[in-house]
Write a protein that holds these residues in place. Sequence first.
Motif, mmCIF file in Angstrom:
data_model
loop_
_atom_site.group_PDB
_atom_site.id
_atom_site.type_symbol
_atom_site.label_atom_id
_atom_site.label_comp_id
_atom_site.label_asym_id
_atom_site.label_seq_id
_atom_site.Cartn_x
_atom_site.Cartn_y
_atom_site.Cartn_z
ATOM 1 N N TYR A 154 0.829 -1.207 0.000
ATOM 2 C CA TYR A 154 0.000 0.000 0.000
ATOM 3 C C TYR A 154 0.861 1.254 0.000
ATOM 4 O O TYR A 154 0.645 2.185 -0.793
ATOM 5 N N ARG B 216 1.262 4.267 -2.894
ATOM 6 C CA ARG B 216 1.098 5.693 -2.594
ATOM 7 C C ARG B 216 2.344 6.475 -3.023
ATOM 8 O O ARG B 216 2.245 7.593 -3.548
ATOM 9 N N SER C 262 -3.294 4.505 6.958
ATOM 10 C CA SER C 262 -3.585 3.100 6.658
ATOM 11 C C SER C 262 -3.469 2.282 7.933
ATOM 12 O O SER C 262 -2.806 2.667 8.895
ATOM 13 N N ASP D 280 -10.676 9.088 3.299
ATOM 14 C CA ASP D 280 -11.449 9.287 2.084
ATOM 15 C C ASP D 280 -11.288 8.105 1.141
ATOM 16 O O ASP D 280 -10.196 7.559 0.983
ATOM 17 N N ASN D 281 -12.392 7.713 0.501
ATOM 18 C CA ASN D 281 -12.372 6.694 -0.554
ATOM 19 C C ASN D 281 -11.539 5.482 -0.166
ATOM 20 O O ASN D 281 -10.597 5.103 -0.874
ATOM 21 N N PRO D 282 -11.831 4.845 0.959
ATOM 22 C CA PRO D 282 -10.974 3.768 1.454
ATOM 23 C C PRO D 282 -10.915 2.564 0.520
ATOM 24 O O PRO D 282 -11.902 2.205 -0.122
ATOM 25 N N ILE D 283 -9.741 1.954 0.462
ATOM 26 C CA ILE D 283 -9.545 0.725 -0.297
ATOM 27 C C ILE D 283 -8.879 -0.312 0.594
ATOM 28 O O ILE D 283 -8.291 0.021 1.626
ATOM 29 N N ASN E 107 -14.289 -2.623 -0.540
ATOM 30 C CA ASN E 107 -13.732 -2.221 -1.836
ATOM 31 C C ASN E 107 -12.316 -2.779 -1.939
ATOM 32 O O ASN E 107 -11.360 -2.152 -1.497
ATOM 33 N N HIS F 53 -8.936 -3.785 -3.539
ATOM 34 C CA HIS F 53 -8.023 -3.398 -4.617
ATOM 35 C C HIS F 53 -7.361 -4.628 -5.227
ATOM 36 O O HIS F 53 -7.286 -4.776 -6.446
ATOM 37 N N ARG G 77 -6.489 5.167 2.853
ATOM 38 C CA ARG G 77 -7.078 6.169 1.967
ATOM 39 C C ARG G 77 -6.835 5.772 0.523
ATOM 40 O O ARG G 77 -5.770 5.290 0.189
ATOM 41 N N GLY G 78 -7.812 5.992 -0.338
ATOM 42 C CA GLY G 78 -7.710 5.589 -1.727
ATOM 43 C C GLY G 78 -6.573 6.274 -2.463
ATOM 44 O O GLY G 78 -6.167 7.384 -2.112
ATOM 45 N N PHE G 79 -6.059 5.601 -3.474
ATOM 46 C CA PHE G 79 -4.922 6.131 -4.243
ATOM 47 C C PHE G 79 -5.369 7.353 -5.057
ATOM 48 O O PHE G 79 -6.464 7.372 -5.599
#
Length: 275
Positions: free
Chosen positions: A124, A128, A151, A222-225, A247, A249, A273-275
Amino acid sequence: MKNIYLFDSSVDYQPGFDFRVPTDVFPLRVYVDGKEYIDKVTITDEQFYEFCLAGAKVSTSQPNPEMMRDKLKKCSKEFENVYVVTISQKLSGTYDTISSIVKDERLKNVTVLDSKSGSVKTTYVLQRVINAAENGIKVTQEIVDTFVKESLLVFSVSSLEYLERGGRIGHAKALLGKLLRIKPILTTNDEGYTASLGMERTHDGLINRMRELTKEFMAKVDNPIVIGGYGVVHMKEYLDKLLKGFNVHSVARIGPAIAAHVGPEVFGLVVGRGF
């Protein structure tokens, strides 16, 4: 080409996954009953699991220093920027060795970054780093520390034996876990050490609590993956229950570099947090 991203083989990612940028790997060395193997090169994940389950004595060592020196010098000449993402400095000497090589060889365009974790959380952090650098940001350790805080790694193992053997958990705690058949919930903290998030007595309770922790963290970013990971095949059943509805990945196998320290019967995820 502008950037290349190097990482050690403790980074576990889905087979065939394409980072879509130049990458290369420093494979760690793995020892099975004293015999040396090159992680994911001369030994496969499945072969390593079989050795573990058969009771073999296993351990790891950082990548060969001269191999790392040659690769770093070559990449420094061929690329404008070289980013190296390593397993936690608190878990391995890889970060210190690479940093020493970079200093000795005066490789000004090489940036060494401590992921302060391992396996899928390092994956992860690496993603990032790639996203930031490819968008023109000069990535520093301070920025990586932000990725770490954004994370959470949540994982469990069937036995605390491997963590005890590696000095990452106390003998008394390992013995208590064995006697009471406690199922631990583990993580790596912001400093890069292995830490406990709790324990449960049943697999259902374990998975439910791991899901609760994941959802609690999801609410903060925000926009967790999610990136999932597991060792031996029969742990996939637990991972599937853990990942349900999230969600996702990607899903990785936990390779020898990590399994040697936590055991082959491992599963978990990183949420961030989402990429």
